[in-house]
Design a protein around this motif. Structure first.
Motif: not given
Length: 330
Positions: A262, A259-260, A175, A178, A277, A254, A189, A193, A246, A244
């Motif tokens: 998290r 992502v959104e 995290d 990121m 993001p 991811l 975003v 990914v 999970s 990145f």
């Protein structure tokens, strides 16, 4: 419907008759049909629907070839399909008033914002312009429908203090890496990914990403992002090529929604407001402008085709405006 039939006949006879004869033909047809009510036959409705759907599919195929993303294509298709479900006339018979009425009714029925209505207008404009270019219609009925004016709202960015609070709240190296990667590169975003580990050049602190329209561009990250990214990758023991992944096994790449979700969770835990993001992207643009980076370079950094888009992203600090005024005009 009568007007559509008459217009169709006039259009077909345009190359055969003189203007005077066409005028007389229209007058005679209007008199002849005046006492009749014309109803569209069910079979004709079905043929019209089929023809309209085929043109819509052809338009979507053309946009796909141009490089539009599947997300954009779905948005185009669903928007136009929703409208087509409410009409029973062929596309070459659609008038400007038909489009205006639909947009007005859509806004009233759904209590939609002006931005949403203008997005629909732009999609219709693109669709009918394509029909015109491909000679399916003579002239786009959307030409006379102008951009819907909407109020410009100043969208929030992430302050330095909020960013530090967000970093401190991270319990996972992923995290932290990121967040710093997003804020230092300003990438979308959807671009994030897609990045693989092998795409990262740590020596030059840069990375090539695949943006909208499948356009490649180079983005850059700072020393802080480099350190956190290296620390995160050193803890990885999976074989996934994604930059990145999970946190839980099988540690898959991811997704955008991942992502959104998290980032929203991290924002709530850190109590720094809503974090998403795009907020990092807007923050980078604003910081770059405030520190004097030429707008053309910011445009290239963000991968925008038009410089106006870049200007919408960057919120210029009012203190800088005050200082500039004193410097140049005071």
């Amino acid at each position: 419907m009568k007007d559509s039939i008459i217009d169709g006949v006039i259009a077909q006879m345009n190359d055969t008759l003189s203007p005077t004869q066409l005028f007389e033909l229209r007058r005679v047809m209007e008199l002849a049909l005046n006492d009749y009510e014309i109803v569209v036959a069910p079979c004709h409705k079905e043929r019209t629907k089929q023809a309209n759907d085929e043109l819509l599919n052809s338009f979507i195929s053309a946009k796909r070839i141009e490089g539009c993303s599947e997300k954009t294509l779905n948005y185009y298709h669903n928007t136009i399909q929703t409208w087509l479900a409410n009409v029973s006339i062929e596309l070459h018979d659609v008038t400007t008033n038909d489009i205006r009425c639909y947009l007005s009714e859509f806004q009233a029925k759904n209590n939609s914002s002006k931005i949403t209505v203008d997005n629909i207008r732009r999609i219709f404009s693109s669709f009918f312009s394509w029909l015109e270019d491909e000679d399916y219609i003579v002239k786009s009925p959307v030409r006379r429908i102008h951009k819907v004016r909407s109020e410009l709202t100043v969208k929030e960015t992430i302050s330095d203090e909020q960013l530090e609070t967000l970093r401190d709240s991270c319990s996972e190296l992923r995290d932290l890496a990121m967040i710093d990667f997003l804020v230092s590169t300003g990438i979308r975003v959807g671009e994030l990914v897609k990045i693989n580990r092998t795409d990262i050049n740590f020596n030059e602190r840069q990375c090539v990403v695949l943006g909208k329209g499948n356009k490649e561009r180079t983005v850059y990250f700072n020393a802080r992002a480099k350190v956190h990214l290296k620390n995160y990758l050193a803890t990885r023991n999976d074989n996934d090529e994604a930059l990145f992944v999970s946190l839980s096994k099988p540690n898959n790449r991811l997704t955008i929604s991942g992502v959104e979700t998290r980032l929203r969770e991290l924002g709530r835990n850190a109590k720094v407001g809503r974090i998403h993001p795009h907020k990092f992207r807007r923050t980078l643009a604003t910081m770059a402008i405030d520190k004097g980076m030429p707008i053309e370079q910011v445009q290239r950094l963000l991968g925008h085709c038009k410089i106006d888009t870049t200007l919408h992203y960057a919120m210029v600090n009012q203190n800088n405006v005050k200082m500039a005024h004193r410097k140049f005009l005071g």
